[in-house]
Write a protein that holds these residues in place. Structure first.
Motif, mmCIF file in Angstrom:
data_model
loop_
_atom_site.group_PDB
_atom_site.id
_atom_site.type_symbol
_atom_site.label_atom_id
_atom_site.label_comp_id
_atom_site.label_asym_id
_atom_site.label_seq_id
_atom_site.Cartn_x
_atom_site.Cartn_y
_atom_site.Cartn_z
ATOM 1 N N VAL A 89 7.433 -4.976 25.979
ATOM 2 C CA VAL A 89 6.878 -5.328 27.096
ATOM 3 C C VAL A 89 7.639 -6.304 27.817
ATOM 4 C CG1 VAL A 89 4.815 -5.790 28.515
ATOM 5 C CG2 VAL A 89 4.600 -4.066 26.625
ATOM 6 N N SER A 90 7.868 -7.650 27.232
ATOM 7 C CA SER A 90 8.487 -8.740 27.828
ATOM 8 C C SER A 90 9.578 -8.393 28.109
ATOM 9 C CB SER A 90 8.363 -9.951 26.952
ATOM 10 O OG SER A 90 6.848 -10.312 26.806
ATOM 11 N N ARG A 91 10.571 -7.485 27.408
ATOM 12 C CA ARG A 91 11.715 -7.297 27.669
ATOM 13 C C ARG A 91 11.879 -6.186 28.939
ATOM 14 N NH1 ARG A 91 11.966 -6.868 21.797
ATOM 15 N NH2 ARG A 91 12.207 -4.519 22.059
ATOM 16 N N LYS A 92 10.997 -5.385 29.112
ATOM 17 C CA LYS A 92 11.054 -4.561 30.192
ATOM 18 C C LYS A 92 10.611 -5.274 31.545
ATOM 19 C CE LYS A 92 9.753 -0.144 27.947
ATOM 20 N NZ LYS A 92 8.651 0.844 27.742
ATOM 21 N N GLN A 93 9.916 -6.268 31.313
ATOM 22 C CA GLN A 93 9.297 -6.965 32.565
ATOM 23 C C GLN A 93 10.440 -8.356 32.786
ATOM 24 O OE1 GLN A 93 5.136 -7.790 32.993
ATOM 25 N NE2 GLN A 93 4.664 -6.026 32.138
ATOM 26 N N SER A 94 11.148 -8.586 31.722
ATOM 27 C CA SER A 94 12.234 -9.781 31.930
ATOM 28 C C SER A 94 11.301 -10.935 32.069
ATOM 29 C CB SER A 94 13.097 -9.601 32.947
ATOM 30 O OG SER A 94 14.114 -8.454 32.723
ATOM 31 N N PHE A 95 10.283 -11.097 31.269
ATOM 32 C CA PHE A 95 9.587 -12.375 31.495
ATOM 33 C C PHE A 95 8.569 -12.592 30.083
ATOM 34 C CE2 PHE A 95 7.041 -16.035 32.855
ATOM 35 C CZ PHE A 95 8.294 -16.787 33.857
ATOM 36 N N HIS B 77 -6.356 -25.796 33.824
ATOM 37 C CA HIS B 77 -7.487 -25.576 34.921
ATOM 38 C C HIS B 77 -6.981 -25.090 36.194
ATOM 39 C CE1 HIS B 77 -10.057 -27.976 32.458
ATOM 40 N NE2 HIS B 77 -9.022 -28.888 32.418
ATOM 41 N N THR B 78 -6.335 -23.886 36.145
ATOM 42 C CA THR B 78 -5.602 -23.318 37.293
ATOM 43 C C THR B 78 -5.420 -21.682 36.995
ATOM 44 O OG1 THR B 78 -3.866 -23.353 39.154
ATOM 45 C CG2 THR B 78 -3.206 -23.747 36.674
ATOM 46 N N GLU B 79 -5.555 -21.012 37.993
ATOM 47 C CA GLU B 79 -5.214 -19.724 37.941
ATOM 48 C C GLU B 79 -3.367 -19.443 38.076
ATOM 49 O OE1 GLU B 79 -6.085 -15.354 40.238
ATOM 50 O OE2 GLU B 79 -6.808 -17.100 41.064
ATOM 51 N N ILE B 80 -2.872 -18.851 37.144
ATOM 52 C CA ILE B 80 -1.619 -18.754 37.090
ATOM 53 C C ILE B 80 -1.192 -17.539 37.771
ATOM 54 C CG2 ILE B 80 0.663 -18.736 35.993
ATOM 55 C CD1 ILE B 80 -1.280 -20.486 33.909
ATOM 56 N N ILE B 81 -0.707 -17.639 39.220
ATOM 57 C CA ILE B 81 -0.288 -16.360 39.821
ATOM 58 C C ILE B 81 0.966 -16.237 39.875
ATOM 59 C CG2 ILE B 81 -0.113 -15.446 42.044
ATOM 60 C CD1 ILE B 81 -2.904 -17.004 42.605
ATOM 61 N N ASP B 82 2.096 -17.177 39.913
ATOM 62 C CA ASP B 82 3.565 -17.161 39.896
ATOM 63 C C ASP B 82 3.802 -17.926 38.429
ATOM 64 O OD1 ASP B 82 6.009 -17.437 39.879
ATOM 65 O OD2 ASP B 82 6.044 -17.842 42.089
ATOM 66 N N ARG B 83 4.088 -17.302 37.458
ATOM 67 C CA ARG B 83 4.405 -17.825 36.220
ATOM 68 C C ARG B 83 5.680 -18.578 36.198
ATOM 69 N NH1 ARG B 83 3.173 -12.431 32.590
ATOM 70 N NH2 ARG B 83 0.828 -12.409 32.773
ATOM 71 N N THR B 84 6.571 -18.392 36.950
ATOM 72 C CA THR B 84 7.805 -19.006 37.194
ATOM 73 C C THR B 84 7.582 -20.457 37.799
ATOM 74 O OG1 THR B 84 9.371 -17.151 37.212
ATOM 75 C CG2 THR B 84 10.243 -19.308 37.888
ATOM 76 N N LYS B 85 6.849 -20.380 38.796
ATOM 77 C CA LYS B 85 6.678 -21.687 39.692
ATOM 78 C C LYS B 85 5.448 -22.620 38.709
ATOM 79 C CE LYS B 85 4.092 -23.059 43.865
ATOM 80 N NZ LYS B 85 4.082 -24.633 43.489
ATOM 81 N N PHE B 86 4.591 -21.905 38.107
ATOM 82 C CA PHE B 86 3.708 -22.723 37.219
ATOM 83 C C PHE B 86 4.508 -23.527 36.118
ATOM 84 C CE2 PHE B 86 1.984 -23.026 33.184
ATOM 85 C CZ PHE B 86 0.560 -23.848 33.242
#
Length: 142
Positions: free
Chosen positions: A11-17, A35-44
């Motif tokens: 799954v990670s290989r398919k989504q490239s993350f 203590h945060t909602e992670i919406i953008d994983r790269t930005k986080f």
């Protein structure tokens, strides 16, 4: 800090993350810790000075089974450390830790963490969050 898995799942290989499988609790654990909602994983990751990678550069693997991994070529973790300010390397799960110990020579501190995979069902979310608390401690040290 640097967080290493063994090798990305199908799954990670398919989504490239990293940690992309919806049943993996990696992102929910970090969400609780920070203590945060992670919406953008790269930005986080960028905002919190977290690098993600894998111990393995290439291997033979059946599906996503860490137990099936053979013919390993490791990533050059020390070269990454030399080019960055990374001071602590975490491995997620026993296979990633075993592979790290076997194939990686690195000057940074290494801390082995438990797996957040759904296959590690004996670990409840509270247990995982407690185990991963060390990430915050290491981020706050520097």
């Amino acid at each position: 800090i640097l967080i290493l898995g063994s090798f990305p799942s199908v799954v990670s290989r398919k989504q490239s993350f990293y940690y992309a499988n919806a049943t993996n609790r990696f992102w929910p654990v970090l969400s609780v810790l920070f203590h945060t909602e992670i919406i953008d994983r790269t930005k986080f990751c960028l905002d919190h000075h977290i690098a993600l990678w894998d111990v393995i550069y290439s291997c033979k693997i059946h599906g996503s089974s860490d137990a099936s991994i053979t013919d390993v070529t490791a990533n050059d973790i020390q070269d990454l450390i030399n080019q960055t300010k990374i001071h602590t390397v975490f491995t997620t799960g026993s296979k990633a830790s075993q592979l790290y110990d076997k194939y990686v020579i690195c000057s940074a501190e290494h801390i082995a963490l438990v797996s957040t995979s759904a296959a590690n069902a004996r670990m409840r979310m509270n247990d995982l969050t407690s185990a991963y608390q060390i990430i915050l401690e290491k981020l706050n040290e520097r």
